[in-house]
Design a protein around this motif. Structure first.
Motif, PDB file in Angstrom:
ATOM      1  N   GLU A  27       0.793  -1.545  -0.006  1.00  0.00           N
ATOM      2  CA  GLU A  27      -0.520  -0.117  -0.028  1.00  0.00           C
ATOM      3  C   GLU A  27       0.147   1.437   0.031  1.00  0.00           C
ATOM      4  OE1 GLU A  27      -2.871  -0.151   3.499  1.00  0.00           O
ATOM      5  OE2 GLU A  27      -3.460  -2.237   2.771  1.00  0.00           O
ATOM      6  N   THR A  28       2.262   1.150   0.234  1.00  0.00           N
ATOM      7  CA  THR A  28       3.364   2.459  -0.144  1.00  0.00           C
ATOM      8  C   THR A  28       4.381   1.816   0.170  1.00  0.00           C
ATOM      9  OG1 THR A  28       3.737   3.998   1.333  1.00  0.00           O
ATOM     10  CG2 THR A  28       3.415   2.201   2.787  1.00  0.00           C
ATOM     11  N   VAL A  29       5.383   2.685  -0.072  1.00  0.00           N
ATOM     12  CA  VAL A  29       7.011   2.324   0.064  1.00  0.00           C
ATOM     13  C   VAL A  29       7.214   1.954   1.054  1.00  0.00           C
ATOM     14  CG1 VAL A  29       9.283   3.407  -0.689  1.00  0.00           C
ATOM     15  CG2 VAL A  29       7.208   4.843  -2.090  1.00  0.00           C
ATOM     16  N   SER A  30       7.668   1.170   1.007  1.00  0.00           N
ATOM     17  CA  SER A  30       8.156   0.253   1.734  1.00  0.00           C
ATOM     18  C   SER A  30       9.789  -0.325   2.386  1.00  0.00           C
ATOM     19  CB  SER A  30       7.597  -0.926   2.471  1.00  0.00           C
ATOM     20  OG  SER A  30       7.858  -1.625   1.563  1.00  0.00           O
ATOM     21  N   CYS A  31       9.921   0.050   3.761  1.00  0.00           N
ATOM     22  CA  CYS A  31      11.845  -1.013   3.827  1.00  0.00           C
ATOM     23  C   CYS A  31      11.482  -1.355   4.640  1.00  0.00           C
ATOM     24  CB  CYS A  31      12.362   0.827   4.282  1.00  0.00           C
ATOM     25  SG  CYS A  31      14.344   0.408   4.411  1.00  0.00           S
ATOM     26  N   VAL A  32      12.115  -3.037   4.309  1.00  0.00           N
ATOM     27  CA  VAL A  32      12.344  -4.081   5.189  1.00  0.00           C
ATOM     28  C   VAL A  32      13.731  -4.334   4.987  1.00  0.00           C
ATOM     29  CG1 VAL A  32      11.769  -6.365   5.152  1.00  0.00           C
ATOM     30  CG2 VAL A  32       9.988  -5.119   4.322  1.00  0.00           C
ATOM     31  N   ARG A  74       7.319   2.856   5.348  1.00  0.00           N
ATOM     32  CA  ARG A  74       6.380   1.794   6.407  1.00  0.00           C
ATOM     33  C   ARG A  74       7.701   0.994   6.334  1.00  0.00           C
ATOM     34  NH1 ARG A  74       1.721  -1.168   7.910  1.00  0.00           N
ATOM     35  NH2 ARG A  74       2.393  -1.703   9.109  1.00  0.00           N
ATOM     36  N   PHE A  75       8.636   1.481   7.553  1.00  0.00           N
ATOM     37  CA  PHE A  75       9.032   0.471   7.888  1.00  0.00           C
ATOM     38  C   PHE A  75       8.554  -0.760   8.411  1.00  0.00           C
ATOM     39  CE2 PHE A  75      10.940   4.342   7.050  1.00  0.00           C
ATOM     40  CZ  PHE A  75      12.289   4.232   6.958  1.00  0.00           C
ATOM     41  N   ILE A 121      13.703  -2.608  -0.463  1.00  0.00           N
ATOM     42  CA  ILE A 121      12.545  -0.821  -0.488  1.00  0.00           C
ATOM     43  C   ILE A 121      12.042  -1.447  -1.932  1.00  0.00           C
ATOM     44  CG2 ILE A 121      12.829   0.985  -1.250  1.00  0.00           C
ATOM     45  CD1 ILE A 121      15.505   1.626   0.495  1.00  0.00           C
ATOM     46  N   SER A 122      10.663  -1.538  -1.691  1.00  0.00           N
ATOM     47  CA  SER A 122       9.793  -1.310  -2.398  1.00  0.00           C
ATOM     48  C   SER A 122       8.753  -0.687  -2.552  1.00  0.00           C
ATOM     49  CB  SER A 122       9.219  -3.011  -2.230  1.00  0.00           C
ATOM     50  OG  SER A 122       8.085  -2.933  -1.202  1.00  0.00           O
ATOM     51  N   GLU A 123       8.506   0.463  -4.101  1.00  0.00           N
ATOM     52  CA  GLU A 123       7.490   0.892  -4.145  1.00  0.00           C
ATOM     53  C   GLU A 123       5.761   0.387  -4.448  1.00  0.00           C
ATOM     54  OE1 GLU A 123       6.964  -0.101  -8.580  1.00  0.00           O
ATOM     55  OE2 GLU A 123       8.456   1.115  -8.435  1.00  0.00           O
ATOM     56  N   LYS A 124       5.026   1.133  -3.996  1.00  0.00           N
ATOM     57  CA  LYS A 124       4.100   1.122  -4.115  1.00  0.00           C
ATOM     58  C   LYS A 124       3.403  -0.009  -4.652  1.00  0.00           C
ATOM     59  CE  LYS A 124      -0.466   3.446  -2.968  1.00  0.00           C
ATOM     60  NZ  LYS A 124      -1.466   4.478  -3.371  1.00  0.00           N
ATOM     61  N   GLY A 125       2.298  -0.645  -4.515  1.00  0.00           N
ATOM     62  CA  GLY A 125       2.188  -2.101  -5.447  1.00  0.00           C
ATOM     63  C   GLY A 125       3.706  -3.239  -4.893  1.00  0.00           C
ATOM     64  N   GLY A 126       4.803  -3.470  -4.062  1.00  0.00           N
ATOM     65  CA  GLY A 126       5.033  -4.712  -4.049  1.00  0.00           C
ATOM     66  C   GLY A 126       6.199  -4.647  -4.674  1.00  0.00           C
ATOM     67  N   ILE A 127       6.603  -3.535  -5.646  1.00  0.00           N
ATOM     68  CA  ILE A 127       7.623  -4.658  -6.590  1.00  0.00           C
ATOM     69  C   ILE A 127       9.097  -3.563  -5.823  1.00  0.00           C
ATOM     70  CG2 ILE A 127       9.480  -4.316  -9.060  1.00  0.00           C
ATOM     71  CD1 ILE A 127       6.200  -3.466  -9.862  1.00  0.00           C
ATOM     72  N   ILE A 128      10.314  -5.003  -5.695  1.00  0.00           N
ATOM     73  CA  ILE A 128      11.367  -3.872  -4.941  1.00  0.00           C
ATOM     74  C   ILE A 128      11.700  -3.039  -5.887  1.00  0.00           C
ATOM     75  CG2 ILE A 128      13.424  -5.229  -4.056  1.00  0.00           C
ATOM     76  CD1 ILE A 128      11.686  -7.347  -3.520  1.00  0.00           C
ATOM     77  N   ARG A 129      12.588  -2.062  -5.523  1.00  0.00           N
ATOM     78  CA  ARG A 129      13.273  -1.328  -6.340  1.00  0.00           C
ATOM     79  C   ARG A 129      14.564  -1.618  -6.152  1.00  0.00           C
ATOM     80  NH1 ARG A 129      11.204  -1.908 -10.978  1.00  0.00           N
ATOM     81  NH2 ARG A 129       9.399  -1.535 -10.579  1.00  0.00           N
TER      82      ARG A 129
END
Length: 154
Positions: free
Chosen positions: A54-59, A88-89, A136-144
């Motif tokens: 749903e958002t930019v995320s950092c796993v 979202r971390f 780090i993934s963009e909205k939509g869950g694609i790893i960038r």
């Protein structure tokens, strides 16, 4: 723009890996989607890969006894402090108990959202070797972007 800013900040970290295993093991690549998973966070909430889409995320995968993770975690805290309203971390331990993480975070003054994992089940969905490991993934869950020690961020 958010991804580019985060990329630039993380690039300054200069990570090195503390774990080397089989270099040919499976791992996700840039352009892949985040794998399906659901974890419980230290505050009792549940986070799933669907939430991260749903958002930019950092796993971030880590272990508090890993010297490279010890260098990385304070830098991730700075990024969290600056970007947590936009990104979202989610920090996920690799084979480490909640008690050990809590003690380390308290000692170091870290206030990052984490999920303690006593095994490598979730980690294994992403990779088999090397920590720290940041996705780090963009909205939509694609790893960038993926950060480990190979290549070392410049």
């Amino acid at each position: 723009m958010k991804l580019r800013s985060i990329y630039l900040l993380i690039s300054l970290l200069g990570f090195c890996s503390c774990i080397y295993d089989d270099q040919n093991a499976y791992e996700l690549k840039v352009g892949d989607y985040l794998p399906e998973f659901s974890i419980e966070m230290n505050d009792g909430t549940r986070v799933s890969s669907s939430d991260l889409k749903e958002t930019v995320s950092c796993v971030v995968f880590f272990h508090t006894e890993c010297p490279d993770c010890q260098k990385t975690l304070p830098q991730v805290q700075k990024l969290y402090d600056r970007f947590s309203s936009e990104v979202r971390f989610v920090l996920i331990s690799r084979e480490e108990s909640s008690a050990d993480i809590e003690a380390y975070f308290d000692e170091k003054g870290l206030e990052l959202p984490y999920s303690a994992q006593n095994d490598r089940k979730i980690y294994g969905l992403f990779a088999q070797t090397r920590i720290p490991r940041i996705y780090i993934s963009e909205k939509g869950g694609i790893i960038r972007y993926i950060f480990t020690d190979d290549p070392v961020p410049s």
